[in-house]
Design a protein around this motif. Structure first.
Motif, short mmCIF file in Angstrom:
data_model
loop_
_atom_site.label_atom_id
_atom_site.label_comp_id
_atom_site.label_asym_id
_atom_site.label_seq_id
_atom_site.Cartn_x
_atom_site.Cartn_y
_atom_site.Cartn_z
N ASN A 173 0.86 -1.19 0.00
CA ASN A 173 0.00 0.00 0.00
C ASN A 173 0.89 1.24 0.00
OD1 ASN A 173 0.77 0.58 2.76
ND2 ASN A 173 -0.64 -1.04 3.38
N ASN A 174 0.31 2.41 0.05
CA ASN A 174 1.09 3.65 -0.01
C ASN A 174 1.56 4.14 1.35
OD1 ASN A 174 1.34 4.18 -2.75
ND2 ASN A 174 -0.76 4.95 -2.86
N SER A 175 1.38 3.35 2.38
CA SER A 175 1.81 3.74 3.72
C SER A 175 3.32 3.56 3.85
CB SER A 175 1.10 2.87 4.76
OG SER A 175 1.63 3.15 6.05
N ARG A 235 9.15 9.73 4.40
CA ARG A 235 8.30 10.22 5.49
C ARG A 235 8.48 11.73 5.67
NH1 ARG A 235 4.04 8.94 6.41
NH2 ARG A 235 3.56 11.09 6.53
N LYS A 238 4.61 -0.05 12.60
CA LYS A 238 4.70 1.05 13.56
C LYS A 238 4.13 0.59 14.89
CE LYS A 238 3.56 5.81 14.40
NZ LYS A 238 2.51 6.77 14.37
N ARG A 258 4.42 3.63 7.02
CA ARG A 258 4.46 3.17 8.41
C ARG A 258 4.04 1.72 8.59
NH1 ARG A 258 1.30 8.42 10.26
NH2 ARG A 258 2.95 9.91 9.86
N ASN A 259 3.15 1.24 7.74
CA ASN A 259 2.64 -0.13 7.85
C ASN A 259 2.44 -0.69 6.45
OD1 ASN A 259 2.17 -0.54 10.78
ND2 ASN A 259 0.85 1.22 10.52
N THR A 260 3.39 -1.48 5.98
CA THR A 260 3.29 -2.05 4.65
C THR A 260 4.28 -3.21 4.53
OG1 THR A 260 3.20 -1.53 2.28
CG2 THR A 260 5.01 -0.54 3.54
#
Length: 178
Positions: A9-11, A159, A30, A13-15
């Motif tokens: 996904n485009n995260s 980020r 995260k 922090r969590n991918t």
């Protein structure tokens, strides 16, 4: 031929970041304020911590590299030359120097090397951000050995880039200033 490392996904922090054909599997997670990057080790069938970082609002950013690394000031980890917000220069786990930088709207990684008595600065990896499938395009396969630190630095740089973009949008929405 290039290799593609796909983001689930485009995260930032969590991918997960994967290239199934090469058996490359990274997990970004995260917990609290800490963002962790781990790599799946196929030999032991375990996740190995590549590094962690924290970008707190009122404190200094910090980073820990490797499973047994110590927390350090992020400014001590990255080279101090250039603009810290728009590019990040670092030394990989194999001793190569790389820079993540925004170039024509895309994040790219470069390595400055001496080649035939002149300086070359060629893109080695490009980040393609799309709504449906974002991926890193690895243009030089020799960078795969340095992928742990390259990805860790990418997550931090992207980020910070996204935070800066968000601040600009917020400033425009509120009238642009005093």
């Amino acid at each position: 031929m290039s290799t593609h490392l796909y983001f689930a996904n485009n995260s930032i922090r969590n991918t997960t970041i994967t290239c199934d054909s090469l058996g490359i599997h990274y997990n970004v997670s995260k917990t609290g304020r800490i963002i962790s990057l781990s790599r799946w080790d196929s030999k032991n069938n375990l996740d190995v911590t590549v590094g962690e970082f924290e970008l707190p609002f009122f404190k200094k950013d910090r980073i820990k590299v490797g499973p047994n690394g110590q927390w350090q000031d992020m400014r001590d980890y990255f080279d101090k030359s250039g603009s810290f917000l728009t590019s990040k220069t670092f030394t990989s786990n194999n001793g190569m120097n790389y820079t993540w930088k925004e170039h024509w709207g895309k994040m790219i990684v470069r390595s400055t090397r001496i080649h035939r008595a002149r300086l070359t600065d060629d893109a080695l990896i490009k980040y393609h951000r799309n709504m449906s499938d974002s991926y890193l395009e690895v243009l030089d396969s020799s960078t795969l050995t340095d992928l742990d630190t390259i990805l860790l630095a990418f997550l931090i740089t992207e980020r910070k880039r996204r935070n800066k973009q968000k601040q600009r949008r917020s400033a425009r929405a509120s009238g642009g200033g005093p």
